[in-house]
Scaffold this motif. Sequence first.
Motif, short mmCIF file in Angstrom:
data_model
loop_
_atom_site.label_atom_id
_atom_site.label_comp_id
_atom_site.label_asym_id
_atom_site.label_seq_id
_atom_site.Cartn_x
_atom_site.Cartn_y
_atom_site.Cartn_z
N LEU A 122 36.83 43.54 33.66
CA LEU A 122 36.11 43.16 34.88
C LEU A 122 36.83 42.06 35.66
CD1 LEU A 122 32.42 43.10 33.57
CD2 LEU A 122 33.78 45.03 34.40
N VAL A 123 38.04 41.72 35.25
CA VAL A 123 38.78 40.63 35.88
C VAL A 123 39.97 41.18 36.66
CG1 VAL A 123 40.20 38.58 35.46
CG2 VAL A 123 38.09 38.94 34.15
N ARG A 124 40.08 40.77 37.93
CA ARG A 124 41.24 41.11 38.75
C ARG A 124 41.72 39.80 39.39
NH1 ARG A 124 40.16 44.93 36.28
NH2 ARG A 124 40.20 47.14 36.86
N ARG A 125 42.93 39.39 39.02
CA ARG A 125 43.52 38.17 39.57
C ARG A 125 44.76 38.51 40.39
NH1 ARG A 125 43.89 33.97 34.63
NH2 ARG A 125 43.99 32.45 36.34
N ASN A 126 45.32 37.50 41.04
CA ASN A 126 46.53 37.66 41.86
C ASN A 126 46.32 38.65 43.01
OD1 ASN A 126 48.43 35.87 40.45
ND2 ASN A 126 48.10 37.27 38.74
N LEU A 127 45.11 38.67 43.54
CA LEU A 127 44.82 39.44 44.74
C LEU A 127 45.15 38.58 45.96
CD1 LEU A 127 41.32 40.83 43.65
CD2 LEU A 127 43.57 41.88 43.31
N TRP A 128 45.63 39.19 47.01
CA TRP A 128 46.06 38.42 48.17
C TRP A 128 45.31 38.81 49.45
CZ3 TRP A 128 48.18 33.96 48.79
CH2 TRP A 128 48.75 33.59 50.00
N THR A 129 45.19 40.10 49.70
CA THR A 129 44.61 40.55 50.96
C THR A 129 43.20 41.10 50.78
OG1 THR A 129 45.41 42.83 50.72
CG2 THR A 129 46.93 41.23 51.71
N GLU A 130 42.52 41.29 51.90
CA GLU A 130 41.21 41.92 51.87
C GLU A 130 41.31 43.31 51.25
OE1 GLU A 130 39.56 41.94 55.77
OE2 GLU A 130 39.72 39.78 56.03
N GLN A 131 42.39 44.02 51.57
CA GLN A 131 42.56 45.37 51.02
C GLN A 131 42.74 45.32 49.51
OE1 GLN A 131 42.28 48.28 52.91
NE2 GLN A 131 42.09 49.12 50.84
N ASP A 132 43.46 44.30 49.02
CA ASP A 132 43.60 44.14 47.56
C ASP A 132 42.22 44.05 46.90
OD1 ASP A 132 46.36 44.10 47.71
OD2 ASP A 132 46.49 41.90 47.72
N ALA A 133 41.34 43.24 47.51
CA ALA A 133 40.01 43.05 46.93
C ALA A 133 39.18 44.32 47.02
CB ALA A 133 39.30 41.90 47.64
N SER A 134 39.27 45.02 48.14
CA SER A 134 38.54 46.27 48.29
C SER A 134 38.99 47.29 47.25
CB SER A 134 38.74 46.82 49.71
OG SER A 134 38.05 48.03 49.89
N ASP A 135 40.31 47.39 47.05
CA ASP A 135 40.84 48.32 46.05
C ASP A 135 40.38 47.92 44.65
OD1 ASP A 135 42.12 49.65 48.08
OD2 ASP A 135 44.08 48.74 47.70
N ALA A 136 40.36 46.61 44.39
CA ALA A 136 39.93 46.13 43.07
C ALA A 136 38.48 46.51 42.78
CB ALA A 136 40.12 44.62 42.97
N VAL A 137 37.64 46.41 43.81
CA VAL A 137 36.23 46.78 43.65
C VAL A 137 36.13 48.27 43.31
CG1 VAL A 137 34.03 47.07 44.86
CG2 VAL A 137 35.31 44.94 45.09
N SER A 138 36.92 49.09 44.00
CA SER A 138 36.89 50.53 43.73
C SER A 138 37.29 50.82 42.29
CB SER A 138 37.85 51.26 44.68
OG SER A 138 37.42 51.11 46.03
N GLU A 139 38.25 50.05 41.75
CA GLU A 139 38.68 50.26 40.36
C GLU A 139 37.62 49.79 39.38
OE1 GLU A 139 42.24 48.02 39.91
OE2 GLU A 139 43.41 49.23 41.32
N ILE A 140 37.09 48.60 39.63
CA ILE A 140 36.15 47.99 38.68
C ILE A 140 34.85 48.78 38.57
CG2 ILE A 140 34.65 45.96 38.35
CD1 ILE A 140 36.96 44.25 39.34
N MET A 141 34.39 49.32 39.68
CA MET A 141 33.08 49.97 39.68
C MET A 141 33.08 51.33 38.98
SD MET A 141 31.31 47.59 40.84
CE MET A 141 29.81 48.50 40.49
N VAL A 142 34.26 51.81 38.57
CA VAL A 142 34.30 53.10 37.87
C VAL A 142 34.67 52.93 36.39
CG1 VAL A 142 34.82 54.42 39.94
CG2 VAL A 142 36.71 53.54 38.54
N VAL A 143 34.80 51.67 35.91
CA VAL A 143 35.05 51.48 34.48
C VAL A 143 33.78 51.81 33.71
CG1 VAL A 143 36.73 49.66 34.96
CG2 VAL A 143 34.35 49.04 34.44
#
Length: 262
Positions: A122-143
Amino acid sequence: VLASNVNDDPGRERALTANLVARRVDGLIIVPVSQDHGYLAREQRSGVPVVFVDRPPLFLRADSVLSDNEAGACRGVSHLVEHGHQRIAFLGEVSRFVPARLRYRGYTEALRQAGLPCDENLVRRNLWTEQDASDAVSEIMVVPDPPTALFAAHNRLTVGAIRGLRLLGLERSVALVGFDDFGRADLLQPAITVVAQDPGALGRLAAEILFRRIVGEDFPIAEHIVPTRLIVRGSGEVRPAGVTQGNHGTSSRGRRTAASNG
Protein backbone atom coordinates in the motif's frame (compact mmCIF):
# COMPACT_ATOMS: atom_id res chain seq x y z
CA VAL A 1 13.91 42.14 -2.22
CA LEU A 2 15.25 39.95 -5.01
CA ALA A 3 13.38 36.71 -5.72
CA SER A 4 14.30 33.78 -7.96
CA ASN A 5 12.86 30.34 -8.68
CA VAL A 6 15.21 27.34 -8.73
CA ASN A 7 12.64 25.08 -10.46
CA ASP A 8 13.81 22.06 -8.40
CA ASP A 9 17.16 22.22 -10.20
CA PRO A 10 20.26 21.94 -7.92
CA GLY A 11 22.49 23.48 -10.58
CA ARG A 12 20.16 26.44 -10.94
CA GLU A 13 20.11 26.83 -7.14
CA ARG A 14 23.89 27.23 -7.08
CA ALA A 15 23.95 29.56 -10.09
CA LEU A 16 21.23 31.82 -8.70
CA THR A 17 22.86 31.91 -5.28
CA ALA A 18 26.18 32.94 -6.84
CA ASN A 19 24.39 35.62 -8.86
CA LEU A 20 22.65 37.05 -5.78
CA VAL A 21 25.85 37.05 -3.74
CA ALA A 22 27.58 38.88 -6.62
CA ARG A 23 24.90 41.55 -6.29
CA ARG A 24 26.05 41.98 -2.68
CA VAL A 25 22.79 41.00 -1.03
CA ASP A 26 22.69 41.35 2.76
CA GLY A 27 21.36 37.82 3.29
CA LEU A 28 19.76 34.79 1.67
CA ILE A 29 16.57 32.83 2.35
CA ILE A 30 16.68 29.56 0.42
CA VAL A 31 14.14 26.81 -0.23
CA PRO A 32 16.81 24.26 -1.16
CA VAL A 33 16.89 21.41 -3.65
CA SER A 34 20.63 20.65 -3.60
CA GLN A 35 21.92 17.69 -1.60
CA ASP A 36 25.11 19.51 -0.54
CA HIS A 37 25.10 23.11 0.65
CA GLY A 38 28.77 23.21 1.53
CA TYR A 39 29.23 25.55 -1.43
CA LEU A 40 27.75 28.30 0.77
CA ALA A 41 30.39 28.00 3.49
CA ARG A 42 32.61 30.66 1.91
CA GLU A 43 29.71 33.11 1.69
CA GLN A 44 28.89 32.43 5.36
CA ARG A 45 32.50 33.12 6.37
CA SER A 46 32.43 36.36 4.42
CA GLY A 47 29.44 37.51 6.50
CA VAL A 48 26.41 36.65 4.35
CA PRO A 49 23.77 35.06 6.63
CA VAL A 50 21.69 32.22 5.22
CA VAL A 51 18.34 30.83 6.40
CA PHE A 52 16.81 27.70 4.88
CA VAL A 53 13.04 27.21 4.62
CA ASP A 54 10.96 24.02 4.16
CA ARG A 55 14.02 21.76 3.89
CA PRO A 56 17.11 21.75 6.12
CA PRO A 57 20.62 22.40 4.80
CA LEU A 58 22.91 19.45 4.13
CA PHE A 59 26.64 19.60 4.97
CA LEU A 60 26.30 23.16 6.25
CA ARG A 61 25.46 24.58 9.67
CA ALA A 62 22.77 27.21 9.16
CA ASP A 63 19.41 28.27 10.55
CA SER A 64 16.35 26.52 9.13
CA VAL A 65 12.58 26.96 9.45
CA LEU A 66 10.56 23.81 8.79
CA SER A 67 6.99 22.60 9.06
CA ASP A 68 6.32 19.86 11.60
CA ASN A 69 6.24 17.25 8.86
CA GLU A 70 6.38 14.10 10.95
CA ALA A 71 3.78 15.13 13.54
CA GLY A 72 1.49 16.56 10.86
CA ALA A 73 1.55 13.35 8.82
CA CYS A 74 1.00 11.30 11.96
CA ARG A 75 -2.05 13.41 12.82
CA GLY A 76 -3.50 13.05 9.32
CA VAL A 77 -3.15 9.28 9.29
CA SER A 78 -4.45 9.01 12.86
CA HIS A 79 -7.52 10.94 11.72
CA LEU A 80 -8.20 8.18 9.17
CA VAL A 81 -7.73 5.52 11.85
CA GLU A 82 -10.20 7.37 14.07
CA HIS A 83 -12.77 7.01 11.30
CA GLY A 84 -12.45 3.24 11.19
CA HIS A 85 -9.72 2.68 8.60
CA GLN A 86 -7.17 -0.12 8.92
CA ARG A 87 -5.94 -0.31 5.32
CA ILE A 88 -4.39 3.11 4.64
CA ALA A 89 -2.23 3.66 1.57
CA PHE A 90 0.66 6.13 1.40
CA LEU A 91 1.58 8.29 -1.61
CA GLY A 92 4.94 10.01 -1.06
CA GLU A 93 7.15 12.49 -2.85
CA VAL A 94 10.80 11.97 -3.85
CA SER A 95 12.59 10.44 -0.87
CA ARG A 96 15.78 12.47 -1.30
CA PHE A 97 13.92 15.43 0.20
CA VAL A 98 13.90 15.43 4.00
CA PRO A 99 10.20 16.43 4.36
CA ALA A 100 9.19 13.41 2.25
CA ARG A 101 11.10 11.09 4.56
CA LEU A 102 9.64 12.71 7.67
CA ARG A 103 6.08 12.46 6.35
CA TYR A 104 6.57 8.77 5.64
CA ARG A 105 7.90 8.37 9.18
CA GLY A 106 4.78 10.09 10.49
CA TYR A 107 2.63 7.66 8.48
CA THR A 108 4.39 4.62 9.93
CA GLU A 109 4.29 6.07 13.45
CA ALA A 110 0.51 6.58 13.26
CA LEU A 111 0.08 2.96 12.19
CA ARG A 112 2.36 1.81 14.99
CA GLN A 113 0.41 3.80 17.58
CA ALA A 114 -2.80 2.22 16.32
CA GLY A 115 -1.36 -1.29 16.39
CA LEU A 116 -1.67 -1.64 12.61
CA PRO A 117 0.94 -3.19 10.29
CA CYS A 118 2.64 -1.20 7.55
CA ASP A 119 1.80 -3.10 4.36
CA GLU A 120 4.39 -2.25 1.69
CA ASN A 121 1.83 -3.19 -0.96
CA LEU A 122 0.00 0.00 0.00
CA VAL A 123 3.07 2.27 -0.12
CA ARG A 124 4.16 4.26 -3.18
CA ARG A 125 7.11 6.62 -2.72
CA ASN A 126 9.25 8.72 -5.08
CA LEU A 127 6.21 10.02 -6.93
CA TRP A 128 6.71 13.37 -8.62
CA THR A 129 3.77 14.38 -10.81
CA GLU A 130 0.00 14.35 -10.49
CA GLN A 131 -0.02 11.61 -13.12
CA ASP A 132 2.38 9.53 -11.01
CA ALA A 133 -0.07 9.73 -8.11
CA SER A 134 -3.07 8.94 -10.30
CA ASP A 135 -1.30 5.88 -11.72
CA ALA A 136 -0.31 4.79 -8.21
CA VAL A 137 -3.94 4.93 -7.08
CA SER A 138 -4.95 2.77 -10.05
CA GLU A 139 -2.32 0.19 -9.03
CA ILE A 140 -3.07 0.21 -5.32
CA MET A 141 -6.83 -0.11 -5.64
CA VAL A 142 -6.56 -3.44 -7.49
CA VAL A 143 -4.26 -5.22 -5.00
CA PRO A 144 -5.81 -8.01 -2.92
CA ASP A 145 -7.52 -6.43 0.08
CA PRO A 146 -7.22 -2.85 -1.25
CA PRO A 147 -7.03 0.19 1.02
CA THR A 148 -10.10 2.00 2.27
CA ALA A 149 -8.19 5.26 2.71
CA LEU A 150 -5.28 7.19 1.16
CA PHE A 151 -2.78 9.58 2.69
CA ALA A 152 -1.11 11.78 0.05
CA ALA A 153 2.01 13.42 1.43
CA HIS A 154 2.17 16.40 -0.96
CA ASN A 155 -0.55 18.62 -2.43
CA ARG A 156 0.49 17.78 -6.00
CA LEU A 157 0.06 14.10 -5.16
CA THR A 158 -3.29 14.82 -3.50
CA VAL A 159 -4.59 16.29 -6.75
CA GLY A 160 -3.36 13.22 -8.62
CA ALA A 161 -5.02 10.94 -6.07
CA ILE A 162 -8.33 12.77 -6.54
CA ARG A 163 -8.12 12.20 -10.28
CA GLY A 164 -7.24 8.54 -9.79
CA LEU A 165 -10.18 7.98 -7.46
CA ARG A 166 -12.56 9.77 -9.80
CA LEU A 167 -11.45 7.64 -12.75
CA LEU A 168 -12.35 4.58 -10.69
CA GLY A 169 -15.57 6.11 -9.35
CA LEU A 170 -14.27 5.78 -5.78
CA GLU A 171 -14.05 9.41 -4.65
CA ARG A 172 -17.04 8.99 -2.31
CA SER A 173 -16.15 5.57 -0.95
CA VAL A 174 -12.37 5.81 -0.33
CA ALA A 175 -11.22 8.34 2.27
CA LEU A 176 -8.44 10.81 1.43
CA VAL A 177 -6.28 13.11 3.56
CA GLY A 178 -3.59 15.24 1.91
CA PHE A 179 -0.54 17.00 3.31
CA ASP A 180 -0.55 20.74 2.48
CA ASP A 181 -3.59 22.67 1.36
CA PHE A 182 -4.25 23.78 -2.22
CA GLY A 183 -6.59 26.14 -4.03
CA ARG A 184 -10.25 25.14 -4.35
CA ALA A 185 -9.81 22.06 -2.18
CA ASP A 186 -12.90 23.19 -0.29
CA LEU A 187 -15.01 23.33 -3.48
CA LEU A 188 -14.61 19.69 -4.52
CA GLN A 189 -17.16 17.00 -3.72
CA PRO A 190 -16.29 15.76 -1.24
CA ALA A 191 -14.13 18.69 -0.11
CA ILE A 192 -10.59 17.61 0.73
CA THR A 193 -9.40 17.17 4.30
CA VAL A 194 -5.78 18.32 4.60
CA VAL A 195 -2.91 18.75 7.01
CA ALA A 196 -2.18 22.42 6.34
CA GLN A 197 1.18 24.07 6.58
CA ASP A 198 1.45 27.76 7.56
CA PRO A 199 3.51 29.40 4.79
CA GLY A 200 2.99 32.85 6.28
CA ALA A 201 4.49 31.76 9.59
CA LEU A 202 7.37 30.02 7.81
CA GLY A 203 8.19 33.16 5.84
CA ARG A 204 7.86 35.56 8.78
CA LEU A 205 10.05 33.48 11.06
CA ALA A 206 12.70 33.02 8.37
CA ALA A 207 12.78 36.77 7.72
CA GLU A 208 12.97 37.58 11.43
CA ILE A 209 15.92 35.25 11.90
CA LEU A 210 17.68 36.64 8.83
CA PHE A 211 17.23 40.26 9.95
CA ARG A 212 18.64 39.41 13.37
CA ARG A 213 21.67 37.84 11.71
CA ILE A 214 22.11 40.82 9.39
CA VAL A 215 22.31 43.29 12.28
CA GLY A 216 24.89 41.11 13.98
CA GLU A 217 22.96 39.36 16.75
CA ASP A 218 24.86 36.38 18.11
CA PHE A 219 22.60 33.43 18.96
CA PRO A 220 22.85 29.67 18.42
CA ILE A 221 22.14 28.24 14.98
CA ALA A 222 18.92 26.25 15.27
CA GLU A 223 16.20 24.31 13.47
CA HIS A 224 12.85 26.01 14.07
CA ILE A 225 9.65 23.96 13.72
CA VAL A 226 6.31 25.52 12.73
CA PRO A 227 3.18 23.50 13.66
CA THR A 228 0.68 22.24 11.09
CA ARG A 229 -3.09 21.95 11.57
CA LEU A 230 -5.72 19.49 10.40
CA ILE A 231 -8.52 21.04 8.31
CA VAL A 232 -11.54 18.72 8.27
CA ARG A 233 -13.67 19.08 5.12
CA GLY A 234 -15.22 15.71 4.25
CA SER A 235 -12.91 13.46 2.25
CA GLY A 236 -11.03 12.30 5.33
CA GLU A 237 -14.24 11.45 7.14
CA VAL A 238 -15.51 8.88 4.60
CA ARG A 239 -15.85 5.65 6.57
CA PRO A 240 -15.08 2.15 5.34
CA ALA A 241 -18.00 -0.07 4.38
CA GLY A 242 -19.69 -1.51 7.43
CA VAL A 243 -18.35 1.12 9.84
CA THR A 244 -20.74 3.82 10.98
CA GLN A 245 -20.16 6.76 13.29
CA GLY A 246 -19.70 5.55 16.84
CA ASN A 247 -19.11 1.98 15.63
CA HIS A 248 -15.43 1.16 15.33
CA GLY A 249 -15.78 -2.50 16.31
CA THR A 250 -15.68 -4.41 13.02
CA SER A 251 -15.69 -3.66 9.35
CA SER A 252 -17.55 -5.53 6.64
CA ARG A 253 -14.50 -7.82 6.42
CA GLY A 254 -14.92 -8.78 10.08
CA ARG A 255 -11.65 -7.22 11.26
CA ARG A 256 -11.29 -5.46 14.55
CA THR A 257 -10.65 -1.75 14.11
CA ALA A 258 -7.90 -0.34 16.30
CA ALA A 259 -8.63 2.68 18.47
CA SER A 260 -6.48 5.75 17.84
CA ASN A 261 -4.26 7.28 20.48
CA GLY A 262 -5.58 10.51 19.03
